[in-house]
Write a protein that holds these residues in place. Structure first.
Motif, PDB file in Angstrom:
ATOM      1  N   LEU A  85       0.820  -1.218   0.000  1.00 55.05           N
ATOM      2  CA  LEU A  85       0.000   0.000   0.000  1.00 55.05           C
ATOM      3  C   LEU A  85       0.851   1.263   0.000  1.00 55.05           C
ATOM      4  N   LEU A  90       0.195   2.348  -7.081  1.00 57.35           N
ATOM      5  CA  LEU A  90      -0.312   0.983  -6.975  1.00 57.35           C
ATOM      6  C   LEU A  90      -1.680   0.853  -7.628  1.00 57.35           C
ATOM      7  N   ASP A  91      -1.881  -0.242  -8.339  1.00 59.50           N
ATOM      8  CA  ASP A  91      -3.174  -0.524  -8.956  1.00 59.50           C
ATOM      9  C   ASP A  91      -4.265  -0.465  -7.876  1.00 59.50           C
ATOM     10  N   ALA A  92      -5.332   0.270  -8.165  1.00 59.29           N
ATOM     11  CA  ALA A  92      -6.397   0.482  -7.181  1.00 59.29           C
ATOM     12  C   ALA A  92      -7.058  -0.824  -6.756  1.00 59.29           C
ATOM     13  N   ARG A  93      -7.130  -1.795  -7.667  1.00 59.29           N
ATOM     14  CA  ARG A  93      -7.762  -3.075  -7.321  1.00 59.29           C
ATOM     15  C   ARG A  93      -6.914  -3.839  -6.313  1.00 59.29           C
ATOM     16  N   ALA A  95      -4.816  -2.401  -4.241  1.00 62.59           N
ATOM     17  CA  ALA A  95      -4.914  -1.622  -3.008  1.00 62.59           C
ATOM     18  C   ALA A  95      -6.152  -2.010  -2.209  1.00 62.59           C
ATOM     19  N   ARG A  96      -7.264  -2.240  -2.903  1.00 62.65           N
ATOM     20  CA  ARG A  96      -8.498  -2.625  -2.199  1.00 62.65           C
ATOM     21  C   ARG A  96      -8.343  -3.980  -1.534  1.00 62.65           C
ATOM     22  N   GLU A  99      -6.186  -3.471   1.585  1.00 64.39           N
ATOM     23  CA  GLU A  99      -6.938  -2.782   2.636  1.00 64.39           C
ATOM     24  C   GLU A  99      -7.905  -3.744   3.329  1.00 64.39           C
ATOM     25  N   ALA A 154       2.817  -5.256  -7.110  1.00 61.56           N
ATOM     26  CA  ALA A 154       1.443  -5.742  -7.117  1.00 61.56           C
ATOM     27  C   ALA A 154       1.385  -7.225  -7.450  1.00 61.56           C
TER      28      ALA A 154
END
Length: 209
Positions: A85, A90-93, A95-96, A99, A154
């Motif tokens: 993170l 970083l690719d948002a997917r 990151a989700r 998280e 990632a």
């Protein structure tokens, strides 16, 4: 013998005697021989012997080992999520995913520590216990994750976390087979369900990167 069918622990027996004494008159007879209100034998119950701690429920050696192994396992997952993170771009997917892992596993660590404290068990297993934690990432692989840029990081994160989750599922299934504590067994089932789903999601996402 099944933990659920075991005799009442000494601590619970002592509490029952004490409560009975509260309702008695000042002339109440002395407690039966062997029932001392200062008896704390229930607090020194050896690992593996069924015990009861208020609403905690009975626990056995499998429950303690499950918590002792899952704490460092979860801690590493939280660490890995924090590492990826922190990577700019970083690719948002991904990151989700990271998280969600942090949000789910950090509270479970606190719960597991609470169980072990209530059971008077150490947080960590002895070094020579001979039990491995499935799916743990090596120091070398963790260093590679730290040194990678967002794109490569990632992919490394997903690859490593898939194996990490598979190890957690294996350990959780063992707890389902041998554990006795209701909360620990429920957490094990939750880990199997949620992390199996996340494994499928991460495999799909990895194929898209």
């Amino acid at each position: 013998m099944n933990a659920k069918n075991s005799a009442l622990p000494a601590a619970l027996l002592a509490a029952t005697v004490a409560l009975a004494g509260c309702g008695a008159s000042q002339a109440a007879p002395a407690a039966p021989s062997g029932a001392s209100p200062m008896d704390h034998s229930g607090h020194s119950m050896p690992l593996g012997t069924p015990s009861s701690s208020s609403s905690q429920g009975a626990f056995n050696a499998a429950d303690a080992m499950f918590a002792q192994m899952m704490i460092p396992h979860h801690e590493q997952a939280v660490e890995m999520s924090g590492i990826v993170l922190a990577k700019p771009g970083l690719d948002a997917r991904v990151a989700r995913v990271a998280e969600r892992i942090k949000a789910a596993q950090a509270p479970e660590i606190a719960t597991q520590r609470g169980w072990l404290a209530a059971w008077n068990q150490p947080t960590r297993m002895a070094a020579d216990a001979g039990h491995g934690m499935e799916g743990m990432v090596s120091d070398e692989d963790l260093a590679a994750l730290k040194g990678a840029d967002a794109g490569e990081g990632a992919k490394l994160f997903l690859t490593q976390m898939i194996a990490h989750h598979e190890g957690a599922v294996t350990m959780a299934k063992s707890e389902l087979s041998t554990g006795a504590h209701p909360g620990a067994v429920a957490m094990a089932q939750s880990i199997v369900d949620s992390q199996t789903t996340e494994i499928d999601q991460m495999k799909s996402l990895l194929g898209q990167l």
